[in-house]
Design an enzyme around this catalytic site. Structure first.
Site, short mmCIF file in Angstrom:
data_model
loop_
_atom_site.label_atom_id
_atom_site.label_comp_id
_atom_site.label_asym_id
_atom_site.label_seq_id
_atom_site.Cartn_x
_atom_site.Cartn_y
_atom_site.Cartn_z
N LEU A 154 0.82 -1.21 0.00
CA LEU A 154 0.00 0.00 0.00
C LEU A 154 0.86 1.26 0.00
O LEU A 154 0.68 2.15 -0.84
CB LEU A 154 -0.93 -0.01 1.21
N ALA A 155 1.78 1.37 0.94
CA ALA A 155 2.60 2.58 1.03
C ALA A 155 3.46 2.77 -0.20
O ALA A 155 3.64 3.89 -0.69
CB ALA A 155 3.47 2.54 2.29
N ASP A 156 4.00 1.68 -0.74
CA ASP A 156 4.80 1.77 -1.96
C ASP A 156 3.96 2.27 -3.12
O ASP A 156 4.41 3.09 -3.93
CB ASP A 156 5.39 0.41 -2.31
N SER A 157 2.72 1.79 -3.22
CA SER A 157 1.86 2.20 -4.32
C SER A 157 1.49 3.67 -4.22
O SER A 157 1.48 4.39 -5.23
CB SER A 157 0.59 1.33 -4.33
N ALA A 160 4.45 5.64 -5.16
CA ALA A 160 4.65 5.61 -6.61
C ALA A 160 3.79 6.66 -7.30
O ALA A 160 4.25 7.37 -8.19
CB ALA A 160 4.33 4.22 -7.15
#
Length: 383
Positions: A154-157, A160
Site C-alpha cells: 500500500l505505502a509503496d503504491s 509511486a
C-alpha cells in the site's frame, strides 16, 4: 531511466511508461531486480515482473564499475528522468550523484525514492513500505483489536503515485526554468498525507483516532455485512440522504426520527443499533437480492470481491480495467490496464516485462557504442 527496485520507484516508472515515456530499466548484470522473484511464477518466470516491468526496455549495468558508471553518465546525458532508490550516499559513492548527473545534463530530473528521505536521523536506515504503514499511523487505526498491516504494498503504491506526480511537476517546471531538479521522495510522507487530518486533530484537540474496525467515527451504518448465501457486502452512508434511504429500505424508518440520526457523528455513536438493523435485514437475503434492492433504492453498496469477482465484474469489463496482453514468453496474459483514460492521448501497455538484459545491446547501440565496445563492457562485467 529506472534504476530502482522494490517497489515504489519502479511502479512510478511503469506509470510514466504507460503514457508514452521510453523507460530503460537498469538492472545489475548478475543480480536481477528482486521483483522478478517475488510471488508466484509460471515455468520459472516471475509474474509480478510482467506487470512492474511493462513498457520498459531491460538493460544491465554494474553502476559500481568504471565502465558501468561511464555508460550510465552517457545515457543520462540524453535522459529526461532518472528514478532511483539506493540508500542516500550510494550514487555519490559511485561518482553518480546529482553533481555529476546535472553536469552532463542540466535538464535532468532525478527522482530519489527512499524510506525516510535524503536527510535526517533515519535517512540511512533501510526503508520499506511496511515501515511507512506502521510509522504513518495507518496500522494503529486499522483492524479489529491489534494493529493491522495491509497484505500488499500500500505505502509503496501511494508513494509511486506521488513520485509520478512529482516527476511531472518537475518536468513542467523545467519548461519555464530550463533546468532539472532533484525530487526527494520519502515513502513515509505520502502515506501520512492520505490518512486524513490526524496531525491537525492532535494539534488542536489532542485527539488520537482509535481503531474502529470497519466502522467509522464520522458516519453509520458503515460496515461489511454477511448475506444469506455466505457472501459479504459493504455499505457506506457518508451522505445523510443515503443513510435515510438505507434505513427505509431495511424497514426501520423510525430510527430516522431519532435526534441522534440527524448527523454522521450522532449516527456513529449509535452504530450498534444501526448495524443490527441493517445487518439482520441483509442476513436474510442473498447477495444478488441485496444488491438489487440497494440499487433500486439508490443506496450505496458494493460486494466484497476477491480477484475472481474482479475479472468477471461487468463494470470492470466495461472500463477495460483488466486487459489481455501478448507476452512472448507466456502467451496471452491478463493484468491491470493503465491507471486512467485520457480522451486525446490515451496510454497503452505496449509490452509486458522483458527478460533480464534483453535490450542491453540495442540500447547501447543507440548510444553509439560499437559491437566491439559492448563486448568489451561484457568482458569487464560492466554489463
Amino acid at each position: 531511466m529506472d534504476l530502482a527496485t522494490l517497489f515504489a520507484g519502479p511502479l512510478a516508472a511503469m506509470m510514466l511508461g504507460d503514457f508514452g515515456a521510453d523507460v530503460v530499466k537498469v538492472e545489475h548484470p548478475r543480480k536481477p531486480d528482486p521483483s522478478r522473484g517475488h510471488g508466484p511464477a509460471k515455468d520459472g518466470i516471475g509474474l509480478w515482473w510482467k506487470v512492474l516491468g511493462r513498457n520498459k526496455r531491460a538493460i544491465t549495468l554494474d553502476l559500481s564499475s568504471p565502465g558501468g558508471r561511464d555508460t550510465l553518465l552517457a545515457l543520462a546525458a540524453d535522459a529526461d528522468v532518472i528514478v532511483e532508490n539506493f540508500r542516500p550516499g550510494t550514487l555519490e559513492r559511485w561518482g553518480l550523484g546529482w553533481e555529476e548527473l546535472s553536469t552532463v545534463n542540466p535538464r535532468l530530473v532525478l527522482a530519489r525514492v527512499t524510506g525516510f528521505g535524503q536527510f535526517g536521523p533515519y535517512a540511512h536506515r533501510p526503508g520499506f513500505g511496511t515501515l511507512a504503514e506502521a510509522m504513518s499511523g495507518f496500522a494503529a487505526i486499522t483492524g479489529e483489536g491489534a494493529e493491522t498491516l495491509p497484505p500488499f504494498g500500500l505505502a509503496d503504491s501511494i508513494a509511486a503515485l506521488a513520485t509520478a506526480y512529482a516527476v511531472m511537476t518537475a518536468l513542467t517546471a523545467r519548461t519555464t526554468t530550463g533546468r532539472g531538479q532533484v525530487v526527494d521522495m520519502a515513502i513515509i510522507e505520502p502515506m501520512l498525507a492520505v490518512i486524513g487530518p490526524h496531525p491537525l486533530w492532535y494539534d488542536q484537540l489532542g485527539y488520537v483516532q482509535p481503531r474502529t474496525g470497519n466502522r467509522s467515527r464520522n458516519n453509520a451504518p458503515r460496515n461489511t455485512y454477511r448475506t444469506s448465501d455466505g457472501s459479504w457486502v459493504a455499505v457506506s452512508t457518508s451522505a445523510q440522504s443515503i443513510a435515510e434511504r438505507v434505513l427505509r429500505l431495511v424497514g426501520r424508518p423510525e430510527l430516522i426520527d431519532e435526534p441522534w440520526f440527524a448527523d454522521g457523528a450522532g449516527r456513529a455513536e449509535h452504530a450498534d443499533v444501526l448495524d443490527e438493523a441493517v445487518g439482520s435485514w441483509i442476513a436474510r437475503r442473498t447477495r444478488d437480492d441485496v444488491m438489487a434492492a440497494f440499487e433500486k433504492a439508490e443506496a450505496a453498496i458494493a460486494p466484497v470481491y476477491d480477484v475472481r469477482d474482479v475479472v468477471t465484474d461487468p463494470q470492470y469489463q466495461a472500463l477495460g480495467t483488466v486487459t489481455e496482453v501478448r507476452d512472448p514468453e507466456l502467451g496471452p496474459i491478463k493484468m491491470q490496464n493503465v491507471l486512467f483514460r485520457l480522451s486525446e492521448t490515451p496510454g497503452a501497455i505496449r509490452w509486458p516485462g522483458r527478460p533480464h538484459g534483453a535490450d542491453t545491446a540495442a540500447v547501447l547501440a543507440e548510444l553509439g557504442l560499437t559491437p566491439a565496445e559492448i563486448d568489451a563492457l561484457r568482458d569487464q562485467g560492466a554489463v
